[in-house]
Design a protein around this motif. Sequence first.
Motif, PDB file in Angstrom:
ATOM      1  N   TRP A 146      71.898  29.674  91.128  1.00 22.84           N
ATOM      2  CA  TRP A 146      71.780  28.947  90.040  1.00 22.84           C
ATOM      3  C   TRP A 146      73.120  28.110  89.574  1.00 22.84           C
ATOM      4  N   PRO A 186      63.637  27.589  83.928  1.00 21.75           N
ATOM      5  CA  PRO A 186      63.781  28.486  85.214  1.00 21.75           C
ATOM      6  C   PRO A 186      62.053  29.242  84.057  1.00 21.75           C
ATOM      7  N   VAL A 187      60.994  29.104  85.273  1.00 24.47           N
ATOM      8  CA  VAL A 187      59.841  30.152  84.837  1.00 24.47           C
ATOM      9  C   VAL A 187      59.323  30.776  85.747  1.00 24.47           C
ATOM     10  N   THR A 188      59.545  32.487  85.225  1.00 27.69           N
ATOM     11  CA  THR A 188      58.901  33.269  86.414  1.00 27.69           C
ATOM     12  C   THR A 188      56.951  33.661  86.335  1.00 27.69           C
ATOM     13  N   LYS A 231      62.900  38.197  84.639  1.00 26.66           N
ATOM     14  CA  LYS A 231      62.188  37.748  83.402  1.00 26.66           C
ATOM     15  C   LYS A 231      63.802  37.558  82.125  1.00 26.66           C
ATOM     16  N   CYS A 278      65.210  34.047  82.506  1.00 24.37           N
ATOM     17  CA  CYS A 278      64.877  33.203  82.026  1.00 24.37           C
ATOM     18  C   CYS A 278      65.094  33.238  80.514  1.00 24.37           C
ATOM     19  N   GLY A 291      63.944  30.259  79.537  1.00 30.40           N
ATOM     20  CA  GLY A 291      62.404  29.616  80.383  1.00 30.40           C
ATOM     21  C   GLY A 291      61.416  30.684  79.693  1.00 30.40           C
ATOM     22  N   ALA A 310      61.453  36.343  76.881  1.00 32.35           N
ATOM     23  CA  ALA A 310      60.528  35.305  77.995  1.00 32.35           C
ATOM     24  C   ALA A 310      58.829  35.368  78.027  1.00 32.35           C
TER      25      ALA A 310
END
Length: 390
Positions: free
Chosen positions: A136, A150-152, A161, A164, A169, A376
């Motif tokens: 990041w 951000p997608v986890t 998580k 995010c 995210g 998230a």
Amino acid sequence: MTTVDLPLLPLGRGTDLNSERGVECPGDLPSASDPDLVARALAAKEALGDRVFVLGHHYQRDEVIQFADVTGDSFKLARDAAGRPDAEYIVFCGVHFMAESADILTSPDQQVILPDLAAGCSMADMARLTQVEMAWAAMTEAGVAESVVPVTYMNSSADIKAFCGRNGGVVCTSSNAEVALEWAFAQKPGAKVLFLPDQHLGRNTAILKMGLTLDDCVVWDPHRPNGGLTPEQLRDATMILWKGHCSVHGRFTAEVVDELRATIPDVQILVHPECAHQVVLKADLVGSTEFIITTIEAAPAGSSWAIGTELNLVKRLAAAHPDKRITFLDKTVCYCSTMNRIDLPHFVWAMESLVAGQVVNRIEVDPETEKWALVALERMLALPGKTHKD
Ligand code: 13P
Ligand code: SF4
């Protein structure tokens, strides 16, 4: 006809996770040869009654999943855990990141138990918070972090998580990755996605569902300076894929797909989106474990299938559908060794401990991590449209 192409080799007993976490199982585990294990598990479950809720992921062993109150993929199990506020104990027969998510989604009074703490996930371990924070920082320096959402994948630790959640995210699972990406790209003009930690789910969803191309994707390698990418590559990319993968689904190959198509007439190839892109491109159908199950249930008698997902599930499907020809999409054994850590002795030990008033192997996420991971996860649970194939 059910094929017998399901090899039975000795199971691996865990991975580096065991030594890495320094995990010891306290107390005496029942012997695996104890003929009373099933009766003991039943008695413990009966003694606990509604105080316990047992969740079982589709990759669990038969000997364990028979005791699950509900079975499901990781999305369904997260929802199911959140849907039982009355249960004092949630015994999670799955892996560590799933139990963490259950702890986050349940009330502080509920206690989540993972029967063997060594049941981790090698993919989740491929993204560490310090690595993600370094990535990041590099994206900030390259002037792109402001555009990145951000997608986890659910298969990540609670602190990823939370990262995010803190950074606008969301979490996704293999059931809802498409709708999660749609959500992410709608968050800001010119949005890019940092997809953690499974490059394959990220790439397969971006290309097959979102209409992106391979040129829109770059791979961030946490073991190389600046992820192995130049600032220009970061600026030009739409999908920044974390270099993580599932060691189980990574075994399936496009060559075996070709071989099976040549040898089994009209075989349909059904794979999980954690498989490599070349495999997914050659498949007929792609989806989560829940999708794989419903597809086989709906398939006509006499149809032929080669399935690319974890072996416990494929064996169970083959046994449950003797009227269909079900083949495993790999020539060698392919259990998830960490899912297999949860065996009957550990399950009996965890349940009997609860009966005796002792909570063992509790999974408890710290409050600050929990707060942001919940953000998230709740964004995921609020995603519009059909997010689960059930
Ligand atoms: P799903 O349960 O989301 O299909 O994921 C499979 C998996 O690998 C879980 O670890
Ligand atoms: Fe992790 Fe793969 Fe096992 Fe799922 S199957 S728990 S992603 S190693």
